[in-house]
Write an enzyme that holds these catalytic residues in place. Structure first.
Site, short mmCIF file in Angstrom:
data_model
loop_
_atom_site.label_atom_id
_atom_site.label_comp_id
_atom_site.label_asym_id
_atom_site.label_seq_id
_atom_site.Cartn_x
_atom_site.Cartn_y
_atom_site.Cartn_z
CG ASN A 115 3.58 7.23 -0.13
OD1 ASN A 115 4.65 6.67 -0.33
ND2 ASN A 115 2.68 6.75 0.72
CG HIS B 186 -1.22 -1.95 -0.90
ND1 HIS B 186 -2.44 -1.69 -0.33
CD2 HIS B 186 -0.33 -1.13 -0.28
CE1 HIS B 186 -2.29 -0.76 0.60
NE2 HIS B 186 -1.02 -0.40 0.64
CD GLU C 27 1.27 -2.71 -5.57
OE1 GLU C 27 2.19 -1.86 -5.50
OE2 GLU C 27 0.92 -3.39 -4.60
CB SER D 72 3.89 0.27 -2.49
OG SER D 72 3.62 -0.99 -1.93
CG ASP E 90 -2.91 -0.27 -6.77
OD1 ASP E 90 -2.53 0.91 -6.91
OD2 ASP E 90 -3.27 -0.74 -5.68
CG HIS F 107 3.40 3.81 -4.98
ND1 HIS F 107 3.76 4.66 -3.95
CD2 HIS F 107 2.73 2.80 -4.41
CE1 HIS F 107 3.34 4.15 -2.81
NE2 HIS F 107 2.71 3.03 -3.05
CE LYS G 298 0.07 5.41 -1.26
NZ LYS G 298 -0.29 4.03 -1.44
C1 LIG Z 1 -1.23 3.23 -0.74
C2 LIG Z 1 -1.73 2.14 -1.62
C3 LIG Z 1 -3.08 1.82 -1.65
C4 LIG Z 1 -4.06 2.44 -0.70
O1 LIG Z 1 -4.37 3.73 -1.07
P1 LIG Z 1 -4.95 4.75 0.04
O2 LIG Z 1 -5.62 5.79 -0.75
O3 LIG Z 1 -3.79 5.22 0.82
O4 LIG Z 1 -5.91 3.95 0.87
C5 LIG Z 1 -3.50 0.87 -2.54
N1 LIG Z 1 -2.63 0.25 -3.36
C6 LIG Z 1 -1.31 0.52 -3.33
C7 LIG Z 1 -0.41 -0.20 -4.27
C8 LIG Z 1 -0.82 1.46 -2.45
O5 LIG Z 1 0.49 1.71 -2.41
#
Ligand SMILES: *Cc1c(COP(=O)(O)O)cnc(C)c1O
Length: 387
Positions: A47, A133, A176, A180, A205, A208, A239
């Protein structure tokens, strides 16, 4: 549970997972540890979209903060660990996300597990996109609020659910902005209308999306001009920002509330200062160099256009390109064939994605040269054709 039996079953269904130790080269390619032939693998699982994890500015800033503030914080923030560097980063994040304030968490997983239970309890309800997620689901479960899952990106279904299940308590809609495993976007404007109509909080969220969308890299919320309508904008530094840790940006009173209630914030050691230094350097880069995003999306277009010419569709609308396969065992087999062609793409399987929707997931990054993208797309089409 009979653990050995469980493992055997997972193996038979193609859902058993194993760690794969690798070495990462300065150009972002991988070598499998112990591979004496030192084959160069092109990494389509990372990522690290903007290739910032290996950027000299991040490494230099990391080093600077390490020497300035030490290897570890030594305590949680509410104890004696509240170093000024965290406030520096929180200020930058609040600005980037167009919110009054921000709060750091150890990781995105910890953020989601802390924020949702801080907001909701037994009397409340959370409306959760089906494809959210795992960390969001875990946060929902910990909150003990009633969990209402709606069909992925389905506003009609969400509308019906809100009508029948909103209740009188607190209600949260959580989505989100870029999904993801599917690489598609959520309809944020319409979600804002619904949240206003039904008096809910909206949490987005941007794991990405941050760094990749919006004029300053603030994410899809920034791109769509919705900062003042989103109650909680969460994201990770792990990411596109190439570092580690996570944040939520919100109103000042919301952040005060979370400081007092989010258990994964309260009861956990603050981030290492070096990590904060890297995140600060990353924010500077994404704000000052929009051309990185343009370059990335030109690569995404190149890759997808070849796959489309080869007859594939449903390739998402972002840097995450899912190629739907179906059976887990087939996805694993195809990933293995790609590996032999020096292409490292993960077979994403249940429970990460719904049963029967195992897929190969390609994430495009600035580590990928155009000829590598062309070659990879061609190889993938060939392998899919031959099976
Ligand atoms: C990767 C991800 C997370 C977690 O984030 P980290 O910092 O890797 O723990 C949370 N939400 C989504 C949508 C993700 O893709």
């Amino acid at each position: 549970m009979d653990r050995l039996n469980w493992i055997e079953k997972q193996r038979q269904s193609g859902n058993f997972r194993q760690l794969t130790p690798v070495k990462r080269m300065p150009d972002g390619t991988l070598q499998l540890a112990g591979d004496t032939e030192k084959a160069v693998l092109h990494d389509f699982s990372s990522n690290d979209y903007l290739a910032l994890s290996l950027h000299p500015d991040l490494i230099a800033a990391s080093r600077k903060y390490l020497e300035m503030a030490g290897a570890g914080a030594g305590a949680a923030r509410l104890m004696s660990g509240d170093l000024t560097v965290y406030h520096e980063l929180e200020k930058k994040i609040a600005e980037l996300k167009g919110q009054e304030a921000a709060l750091l968490f150890g990781s995105g997983y910890l953020a989601n597990c802390g924020i949702i239970p801080a907001l909701l309890g037994r009397q409340d309800v959370v409306f959760c996109d089906r494809l959210n997620h795992a960390s969001i689901y875990d946060g929902c479960r910990l909150s003990r609020a009633r969990l209402v899952r709606f069909h992925h990106n389905d506003l009609n279904h969400l509308g019906d659910m809100l009508k029948s299940r909103r209740g009188k308590g607190e209600a949260l809609i959580v989505v989100e902005s870029i999904y993801s495993m599917d690489g598609d976007r959520s309809p944020l404007k319409e979600l804002v209308s619904l949240k206003e109509k039904y008096g809910c909080l909206l949490m987005v969220d941007e794991a990405h999306a941050t760094g990749l969308f919006g004029p300053n890299g603030g994410g899809v919320i920034e791109e769509e001009g919705l900062s003042s309508h989103v109650d909680l904008a969460m994201g990770t530094f792990g990411k596109a920002l190439g570092s580690y840790g996570a944040y939520v940006a919100a109103s000042g009173s919301m952040i005060d509330f979370l400081v007092n209630r989010a258990r994964s914030f309260i009861y956990s050691t603050a981030l290492p200062p070096a990590v904060v230094g890297a995140s600060l350097a990353a924010i500077k880069i994404i704000q000052k160099q929009p051309e990185l995003r343009q370059k990335l999306f030109a690569k995404v277009d190149l890759f997808k256009s070849i796959l489309r010419q080869g007859g594939l569709d449903g390739l998402g609308s972002s840097q995450i390109v899912p190629v739907l396969i179906g059976e887990s065992s087939t996805a694993v087999y195809l990933a293995e064939k790609l590996r032999r062609e020096n292409i490292f793409a993960t077979a994403v399987r249940p429970p990460t994605v719904p049963e029967g929707t195992a897929r190969l997931r390609f994430s495009i990054t600035l580590h990928h040269k155009n000829d590598v993208l062309k070659q990879t797309a061609a190889t993938l089409l060939e392998i899919l054709e031959k099976g």
